[in-house]
Design a protein around this motif. Structure first.
Motif, PDB file in Angstrom:
ATOM      1  N   GLU A 181    -126.456  64.618  -9.981  1.00 51.05           N
ATOM      2  CA  GLU A 181    -125.780  63.687 -10.749  1.00 51.05           C
ATOM      3  C   GLU A 181    -124.244  64.089 -11.423  1.00 51.05           C
ATOM      4  O   GLU A 181    -123.492  63.338 -11.139  1.00 51.05           O
ATOM      5  N   THR A 182    -124.417  65.227 -12.285  1.00 45.91           N
ATOM      6  CA  THR A 182    -123.142  65.593 -12.721  1.00 45.91           C
ATOM      7  C   THR A 182    -122.189  65.819 -11.603  1.00 45.91           C
ATOM      8  O   THR A 182    -120.986  65.228 -11.826  1.00 45.91           O
ATOM      9  N   ASN A 183    -122.533  66.458 -10.681  1.00 43.79           N
ATOM     10  CA  ASN A 183    -121.563  66.787  -9.439  1.00 43.79           C
ATOM     11  C   ASN A 183    -121.169  65.675  -8.521  1.00 43.79           C
ATOM     12  O   ASN A 183    -120.602  65.932  -7.676  1.00 43.79           O
ATOM     13  N   ARG A 184    -121.745  64.583  -8.811  1.00 45.20           N
ATOM     14  CA  ARG A 184    -121.297  63.290  -8.115  1.00 45.20           C
ATOM     15  C   ARG A 184    -120.430  62.240  -8.921  1.00 45.20           C
ATOM     16  O   ARG A 184    -119.984  61.308  -8.345  1.00 45.20           O
ATOM     17  N   SER A 185    -120.487  62.774 -10.240  1.00 43.78           N
ATOM     18  CA  SER A 185    -119.407  61.757 -11.171  1.00 43.78           C
ATOM     19  C   SER A 185    -118.175  62.029 -10.627  1.00 43.78           C
ATOM     20  O   SER A 185    -117.570  62.911 -10.170  1.00 43.78           O
ATOM     21  N   ASP A 186    -117.485  60.786 -11.096  1.00 42.57           N
ATOM     22  CA  ASP A 186    -116.041  60.793 -10.721  1.00 42.57           C
ATOM     23  C   ASP A 186    -115.321  61.991 -11.540  1.00 42.57           C
ATOM     24  O   ASP A 186    -114.287  62.251 -11.128  1.00 42.57           O
ATOM     25  N   ASP A 187    -115.481  62.098 -12.719  1.00 43.98           N
ATOM     26  CA  ASP A 187    -114.922  62.992 -13.525  1.00 43.98           C
ATOM     27  C   ASP A 187    -115.044  64.551 -13.096  1.00 43.98           C
ATOM     28  O   ASP A 187    -114.204  65.221 -13.053  1.00 43.98           O
ATOM     29  N   PHE A 188    -116.342  64.841 -12.479  1.00 49.42           N
ATOM     30  CA  PHE A 188    -116.542  65.985 -12.300  1.00 49.42           C
ATOM     31  C   PHE A 188    -115.774  66.414 -10.492  1.00 49.42           C
ATOM     32  O   PHE A 188    -115.081  67.371 -10.592  1.00 49.42           O
ATOM     33  N   LEU A 189    -115.909  65.257  -9.792  1.00 48.89           N
ATOM     34  CA  LEU A 189    -115.124  65.515  -8.560  1.00 48.89           C
ATOM     35  C   LEU A 189    -113.698  65.369  -8.820  1.00 48.89           C
ATOM     36  O   LEU A 189    -113.116  65.924  -7.978  1.00 48.89           O
TER      37      LEU A 189
END
Length: 220
Positions: free
Chosen positions: A39-47
């Motif tokens: 979830e977190t690592n697929r978010s636009d912000d994380f990426l």
């Protein structure tokens, strides 16, 4: 103590433990960021910060974004009070430390991941692939056994360095999953070395108690 930065990872990741161990020895505080795998690592912000979506990932207090655990651990060590101990104080020491780090990551971590990924359900189990991975790990264990059998406490220098912490990280999944009691019996110096490193002050707090598989089993 103010935070030097924030580390994102999933619980029990030895690569994240390595970074926390380096921070502990360096006198630096690193916070664990809120993170949910998938979830977190697929978010636009994380990426936008970490384009491959891989962890560990790190954001320093002044906004530097880093991925790849070796780069993060080195950056933390470079900024701490134990820089020379962890990374070496001479070109020769730095080269020796880097040599053992590369061996651990390229040969031990890579092949232990071959064994881990099917057990997490991300790839179909392949007995031949796992057998080859164990064979490759044993080749490195034999090198380490010979190196440590002379009575050395640490692989590269006369004190605990990033090389030792990286080797401990690289052995964690192998000892927990596939390098069982029968295999470990062939490499007593390596096993004692691993136990000593993960019991070291600063490292123990990051790694916790090690786990050792008694008999290798295969995923169903």
């Amino acid at each position: 103590m103010s935070s030097f930065g924030t580390l994102y990872s999933y619980p029990g990741n030895p690569r994240a433990a390595k970074i926390h161990a380096v921070a502990n020895l360096s006198g630096l505080s690193i916070a664990d960021g809120a993170f949910t795998m998938g979830e977190t690592n697929r978010s636009d912000d994380f990426l936008s910060k970490f384009p491959l979506g891989k962890v560990p990932a790190f954001t320093s207090a002044d906004g530097l974004n880093l991925f790849e655990s070796g780069a993060i651990a080195t950056f933390v060590a470079e900024n701490g009070s134990a820089k020379d101990q962890l990374l070496g104080s001479t070109p020769a020491e730095r080269a020796l430390i880097k040599q053992w780090i590369d061996l651990a990551e390229n040969e031990l971590t890579t092949h232990s991941m071959t064994c881990l990924i099917p057990r997490l359900g991300y790839r179909k189990f392949d007995e031949a692939a796992e057998g080859f991975a164990i064979q490759c790990m044993e080749r490195v264990l034999a090198v380490l056994e010979k190196h440590l059998s002379s009575g050395r406490k640490f692989v590269a220098t006369e004190s605990l360095s990033l090389a030792d912490i990286t080797i401990a990280q690289s052995l964690t999944w192998g000892f927990k999953l596939v390098l069982d009691a029968e295999v470990r019996a062939k490499y007593p110096a390596v096993v004692e070395y691993f136990k000593r490193i993960v019991a070291s002050d600063g490292v123990k707090q990051a790694f916790g108690e090690p786990e050792f598989v008694e008999k290798r089993s295969v995923p169903q």
